[in-house]
Scaffold this motif. Structure first.
Motif: not given
Lengths: 283, 283
Positions: B250-268
């Motif tokens: 859920x966090x990644x859906x906005x903040x990770x690859x392809x998200x509207x914010x896409x300002x970070x990365x990670x799986x932790x």
């Protein structure tokens, strides 16, 4: 280290103090702008095979700028952790020969993006610390402390890495951008924080080609810093200056060894996760 | 994997789901309780020297419990990262011979306490990931993902490590406590979080002899899990089940690859630092 570089060191320290507010940092960030002069030449291009060479493995001074370029190139072969480790070990392979020439450097691909993209420890730092420990023996801890403190507070990518890309004097075939990229202080050795801070500062997205290229230049910068530090160490010209910031020391006075709470450990910057030391951590 | 162990795996999964609340985890934590049967025996005690053996290095199935004990012992020789890496590599040295017998495993001391005590990536995980990447070649990423997800959600120290210490059937000369130690789920692969969660759960201080012994047993557990997974991988019996939890997804859906914010990365696991995904991160 040349007088010019000593001056640049002083400048970097002042820059750190501004960048991290009230943190009283002793960590010095310096990537020598001029390649080191190789005063030591190995007598033969082999120190022996891995079976006969004892730990720590022998070190010969390396050219800082060659390693910076090779680190950047290596990022596009096997990412950040491999990039740093392979740059240093393959150059030692040229200077020392075996056993470096037989080291399976590909094994450090795992550190990519904070280990398989988990965004924990920055892979460049991980690969650098491994290379340090391979050659420095008992001195590894002071050197790794210095590396960690420098990484937390140094603006990446360096001016010189930006300059190489802009001038195209140094070409990485796969290089995703030749722009001068904005610099940010990572504030942490964690990939997650390092990338986020750069995205916030630069406005680029975390999976943009520019962010990728930023990490490529950072890979070169970490390799260069490491080799500059190792060169100085083996010249007996390295004095550790990294120290834990006053803010982190304040947290540790209660939460670390001997504190009234003593419920954690660490030297990393607490602020990216716990901005108020008197507020209960979120978890 | 035996039917008994499959059952235990199922139990562990349920335990994880309780421990981490709403996290829908696919990561399976299983350290085989019985040592694996060595079906493959090397034809000779050497695969060749490092100059002739190409990456990835050849693997032979290892005994899970031998490696667990050796990892625990190794913790008292060179801490967590060295402990795991050396346990696996030295056992491969016995089974395969060179080039494992010449690997300078001491270089992995740097990973101690999340790299020189900085409390970043747990050293046991770091050493395990390095060993995986050395032998697994292109398959390293699936295996390391599995390791990371398992570590985040597995209760440490394992029952079997507690049992060894209690029964004294397995003696580590330097062992700081033979008590049955409380278990906690690390919630993160970061040493800082892992240690803090254990201190909160157990009531022991972070520099107590019990916490140190907990990390020793954890070192054995991580080495054992890694070898069990590698054994299954090389038996073509490993199926990756680790997946990113719904909360992190859920966090990644906005903040990770392809998200509207896409300002970070990670799986932790985001939760130990960002407990409310809609609240602005503290930094």
């Amino acid at each position: 280290m040349s007088k010019e570089n000593q001056t640049k060191t002083g400048m970097s320290r002042r820059k750190f103090l501004v960048s991290v507010g009230s943190l009283a940092l002793g960590a010095v960030g310096v990537s020598a702008l001029a390649g080191c002069t190789q005063t030591e030449k190995p007598s033969a291009k082999t120190a022996g095979d891995a079976a006969t060479v004892t730990y720590p493995w022998p070190y010969k001074k390396l050219d800082v700028e060659t390693v910076r370029k090779k680190g950047h190139q290596g990022y596009y072969e096997g990412a950040c952790c491999y990039g740093v480790f392979n740059a240093i070990i393959s150059e030692l392979g040229k200077e020392v020969g075996a056993p470096y020439t037989t080291f399976p450097t590909q094994m450090f691909k795992y550190g990519e993006g904070g280990v398989a993209g988990w965004s924990t420890l920055c892979g460049a730092v991980n690969g650098a610390a491994a290379a340090i420990c391979l050659v420095a023996g008992d001195a590894w801890e002071d050197l790794v402390n210095e590396l960690m403190a420098w990484y937390e507070n140094n603006p990446f990518p360096s001016d010189i890495s930006n300059q190489y890309a802009r001038e195209k004097a140094f070409l990485v075939k796969e290089m995703k951008s030749d722009k001068t990229l904005p610099q940010s202080v990572a504030k942490s050795t964690l990939c997650h924080v390092s990338v986020t801070e750069w995205c916030k500062k630069s406005g680029y997205k975390s999976f943009s080609k520019e962010r990728s290229e930023r990490c490529g230049r950072l890979t070169g910068d970490v390799a260069a810093f490491t080799v500059d530090m190792l060169n100085r160490h083996f010249d007996k010209a390295f004095t550790p200056v990294a120290k834990i910031s006053n803010e982190v020391q304040s947290c540790r006075s209660c939460h670390d060894k001997g504190g009234t709470i003593e419920n954690t450990r660490g030297k990393m910057n607490c602020m990216p996760c716990h901005d108020d030391p008197h507020k209960k951590p979120k978890s």
